[in-house]
Design a protein around this motif. Structure first.
Motif, PDB file in Angstrom:
ATOM      1  N   ASP A 251      24.452  22.442  54.097  1.00 58.01           N
ATOM      2  CA  ASP A 251      24.410  23.779  54.576  1.00 58.01           C
ATOM      3  C   ASP A 251      25.424  24.880  53.488  1.00 58.01           C
ATOM      4  O   ASP A 251      25.595  25.974  53.829  1.00 58.01           O
ATOM      5  CB  ASP A 251      25.592  24.111  55.819  1.00 58.01           C
ATOM      6  N   GLU A 252      25.910  24.364  52.447  1.00 58.31           N
ATOM      7  CA  GLU A 252      26.549  25.074  51.533  1.00 58.31           C
ATOM      8  C   GLU A 252      25.862  26.031  51.001  1.00 58.31           C
ATOM      9  O   GLU A 252      26.535  27.057  50.251  1.00 58.31           O
ATOM     10  CB  GLU A 252      26.928  24.198  50.417  1.00 58.31           C
ATOM     11  N   TYR A 253      24.563  26.207  50.927  1.00 53.72           N
ATOM     12  CA  TYR A 253      23.744  27.411  50.421  1.00 53.72           C
ATOM     13  C   TYR A 253      24.079  28.563  50.927  1.00 53.72           C
ATOM     14  O   TYR A 253      24.182  29.705  50.204  1.00 53.72           O
ATOM     15  CB  TYR A 253      22.408  27.181  50.361  1.00 53.72           C
ATOM     16  N   SER A 254      24.653  28.770  52.093  1.00 50.12           N
ATOM     17  CA  SER A 254      24.993  29.936  52.857  1.00 50.12           C
ATOM     18  C   SER A 254      26.555  30.670  52.129  1.00 50.12           C
ATOM     19  O   SER A 254      26.505  31.661  52.621  1.00 50.12           O
ATOM     20  CB  SER A 254      25.176  30.035  54.073  1.00 50.12           C
ATOM     21  N   ASN A 255      27.047  29.743  51.409  1.00 51.90           N
ATOM     22  CA  ASN A 255      28.529  29.918  51.002  1.00 51.90           C
ATOM     23  C   ASN A 255      28.548  30.213  49.568  1.00 51.90           C
ATOM     24  O   ASN A 255      29.597  29.924  48.763  1.00 51.90           O
ATOM     25  CB  ASN A 255      29.688  29.133  51.373  1.00 51.90           C
ATOM     26  N   MET A 256      27.389  30.375  48.728  1.00 51.37           N
ATOM     27  CA  MET A 256      27.448  30.518  47.278  1.00 51.37           C
ATOM     28  C   MET A 256      25.968  31.369  47.046  1.00 51.37           C
ATOM     29  O   MET A 256      25.173  31.421  47.555  1.00 51.37           O
ATOM     30  CB  MET A 256      27.387  28.954  46.603  1.00 51.37           C
ATOM     31  N   VAL A 257      26.532  31.945  45.548  1.00 50.93           N
ATOM     32  CA  VAL A 257      25.110  32.277  44.832  1.00 50.93           C
ATOM     33  C   VAL A 257      25.402  32.297  43.631  1.00 50.93           C
ATOM     34  O   VAL A 257      26.539  32.369  43.031  1.00 50.93           O
ATOM     35  CB  VAL A 257      25.015  33.738  45.042  1.00 50.93           C
ATOM     36  N   CYS A 258      24.578  31.720  42.630  1.00 53.05           N
ATOM     37  CA  CYS A 258      24.591  31.615  41.249  1.00 53.05           C
ATOM     38  C   CYS A 258      24.214  33.058  40.408  1.00 53.05           C
ATOM     39  O   CYS A 258      22.960  33.245  40.808  1.00 53.05           O
ATOM     40  CB  CYS A 258      24.075  30.475  40.753  1.00 53.05           C
TER      41      CYS A 258
END
Ligand code: TA6
Length: 289
Positions: A251-258
């Motif tokens: 689920d970590e994709y909702s708390n990061m952006v590169c």
């Protein structure tokens, strides 16, 4: 959230740049990977809870240094070897007259690098922590008798409260290669890029100033200013690719952006004796009250 404090790591593995007043940067010597940038107590970078610190695997998060090749590489590992080599702290963190904290990290060729990329080089990576700004300066030196070329990038993972309320601004009307759609070349129509699926885009000839922030009130944003990084990669693995990465929480994709400053669409030609310098400056803009 992953522990992004010095005490979470063997002291011999990290360099802590503490500017005081809750502002600091933590650098791991594995890949000279910036693991944390806290600005006035707020963590700005994303580090996966599942990141591996075995001094072998690339660290999943922070700011991995990509050199001498961005992306898949016939000669060696994806994104090159810099992010999985042990760098030397050229100088311990020191404070300048303005109270800014700075440290230098060095990577030079060795038998292992020459076995896959037979060139002599020295990369000097300088990290400076100011009140609300950090700068990363990359100086690549060709020390050998042979010319070489390379691509490089700072693979910055930004921590964000909610991907659905985040935008990347400043890329309108630039062209990008969409790696999720077979490398199709597209012109970005939006000023506010909202990410709602797997994004893996190489924006080319991008402006030297880009903003990563929350479009809704109530959160901080980051101004990214670059020098000699003509391209910008925007990546979010989204749900399926997140599940496929062992060192990334489902689920970590909702708390990061590169949002990654790079010189990747073309190769830098560096002839013998020459130096190439590129840099990014990240400025923290507190939330609007
Ligand atoms: O910068 C985006 C990207 O090139 C994506 O294609 C994805 O592979 C990401 O880098 C992470 O690569 P890594 O080798 O760290 O898993």
């Amino acid at each position: 959230m992953a522990k992004q404090t010095p005490s979470s790591f063997p002291s011999s593995d990290v360099v802590f740049l503490d500017r005081g007043n809750g502002t600091s940067v933590l650098v791991h010597l594995h890949g000279a990977t910036v693991l944390s940038w806290k600005c006035q107590g707020q963590e700005v970078l994303f580090l996966s809870e599942k990141a591996v610190f075995d001094n072998k695997k690339a660290i999943r998060g922070g700011i991995p240094v990509v050199f001498p090749n961005f992306g898949p590489w016939d000669l060696g590992p994806q994104h090159g070897f810099a992010r999985t080599k042990r760098w030397q702290a050229e100088t311990p963190a020191r404070t300048d007259s303005a109270g800014n904290v700075v440290a230098e990290f060095v990577l030079q060729d060795d038998e292992a690098t020459r076995a896959i990329w037979d060139f002599r080089f020295k990369v000097v990576y300088t990290v400076q922590v100011m009140e609300k700004t950090v700068t990363m300066n990359v100086a690549v030196n060709n020390l050998g008798s042979k010319d070489f070329d390379f691509t490089c990038l700072l693979h910055t993972y930004f921590r964000i409260p909610d991907i659905s309320k985040t935008a990347v601004m400043g890329l309108q009307n630039t062209k990008y290669v969409d790696k999720v759609r077979d490398g199709e070349e597209v012109t970005e129509a939006r000023e506010e890029i909202r990410i709602d699926e797997n994004y893996d885009r190489v924006y080319m000839d991008t402006p030297s100033e880009i903003v990563v922030g929350k479009v809704a009130d109530g959160s901080h944003s980051i101004i990214m200013q670059t020098m000699n990084f003509p391209d910008t990669v925007v990546w979010n693995p989204w749900a399926d690719k997140a599940k496929a990465m062992s060192d990334f929480g489902d689920d970590e994709y909702s708390n990061m952006v590169c949002v990654e400053a790079g010189y990747v669409a073309h190769r830098v030609q560096l002839n013998t004796g020459q130096q190439f310098v590129c840099s990014q400056k990240l400025t923290f803009v507190p939330a609007t009250q």
